[in-house]
Design an enzyme around this catalytic site. Sequence first.
Site, mmCIF file in Angstrom:
data_model
loop_
_atom_site.group_PDB
_atom_site.id
_atom_site.type_symbol
_atom_site.label_atom_id
_atom_site.label_comp_id
_atom_site.label_asym_id
_atom_site.label_seq_id
_atom_site.Cartn_x
_atom_site.Cartn_y
_atom_site.Cartn_z
ATOM 1 C CG HIS A 1 -2.346 -0.755 0.834
ATOM 2 N ND1 HIS A 1 -2.502 -1.772 1.078
ATOM 3 C CD2 HIS A 1 -3.404 -0.128 0.741
ATOM 4 C CE1 HIS A 1 -3.704 -2.206 0.677
ATOM 5 N NE2 HIS A 1 -4.269 -1.164 0.396
ATOM 6 C CE LYS B 1 -8.131 -10.794 10.888
ATOM 7 N NZ LYS B 1 -7.989 -10.239 12.321
#
Lengths: 283, 186
Positions: B39, B104
């Site tokens: 990222h 999650k």
Amino acid sequence: MREIAYEDIVKAVKNMVIHTATNLPEDAMKKLQEAHEKEKSPVAKKVLEQLLENAEIARTEKRPLCQDTGLAVYFVKVGQDVKITGGLLKDAINEGTEQGYIEGYLRASTCDCFTRENLKEKIGYNLPAVIHIDLVEGDKIEIEYAAKGGGSENVSRARVLAPAQGREGVIDFVKDVISEAGPNPCPPIIVGVGIGGTFEKAAISSKYALFREAGQPNPDPDVAEFEKELLFELNKLGIGAMGMGGTETVLAVHVEKNPCHIASLPVSVNVQCHSSRHSHITL
Amino acid sequence: MSQVHYLTTPLSDEDVENLKAGDIVYLSGTIFTARDAAHKRLVDLIENKEELPFQLDGAVIYFVGPTPPKPGDPIGSAGPTTSYRMDSYSPTLIKHGLKGMIGKGKRNQDVKEACKKYKAVYFGATGGAGALLGKLIKEAKVIAYEELGPEAIRMLRVENFPVTVINDAYGNDLYEEGRKQYEVKD
């Protein structure tokens, strides 16, 4: 003195590591099934169904239950009448761990704290293991093992309370920790609580509490009662499986209580995700 | 009431607009994996106006660091990792076309705002169901940052990959709403 060979320890640890990654132990399986039966939320029930199916696939196809195959944590009880031949106990456990993680196609998850560089080349594949050793009577070695994932460690907390905060203070602290954790530690969870001792004693006790068979009460009836009370309180939070809302958030609470200093009330909460991968061997 | 959708990537604005927190989605098509390290690199590329290793427009990113594949398998176990670690990067990617994220755990307010403003969704997959989810990944190929190991960017082809909408494009949050419904107040 009874002699145990270094190589035998390596082999036993390796086999245990490989087996544990793909086989959810019976106690955890039973707790998940109970949660599945009791759960009131249809969304959470569906999640629990997936977890049971996942355990079945992992077992029959020998696929790791979770991609986070954890850091390897051991509690080792060495009988003082045992002599280990051919090397050091810690080296044997580390070597068995490395072999197990490589041969079982498990993930190497140890890295440097600041550079975040994976240490599989520099130190070893998923090494070092976290090893707690205790010397006990007898001529055997008992090795208890857990593959401990990162998500549930990340929400674990320790604090030293003021003695006046007492029992209620401990309940509030545990509730705050689990409430704040919400969906992150992969509920339904098992909660290990270490109370008393010194700062580090409380933390290690909370970890060791998770090595108990899920739902097995503390042998001290007062502590067992406290475990029940905490379980009831925590399931009121409504977090549910994977945090999507539900009645079954906590599968079991295990408390280890130690005498402490007159000035302190240390408490530590260590969280175990639903994939409670643990195992033990006696040599 | 929770609805069930079958969607194929890339996702359009219309696909996203039809999703509500709590809906179940079976995703098929191509998705991309990325964790923290990847990222950071993607956001650096955007800031330097350089080309990304994949087309971000309509893309879905899966936060996962799989286990190594056994011989003959495309991938090992591959369940979601905790998403908050990507919170500081996701809004930039959403602004530049990302439509879906799978992970999650909770997201921060910036991510939820970005989902509303640019029409994107955050899906939850079942954490700890790595064996089951890994089986639904039919192909996997490292397309960038191989040196990051489990954190490299992979292109995955998935079939009916089960996810639940946690944060939709309307500001709803299943974690907050679901919990409120089952919380017992003293």
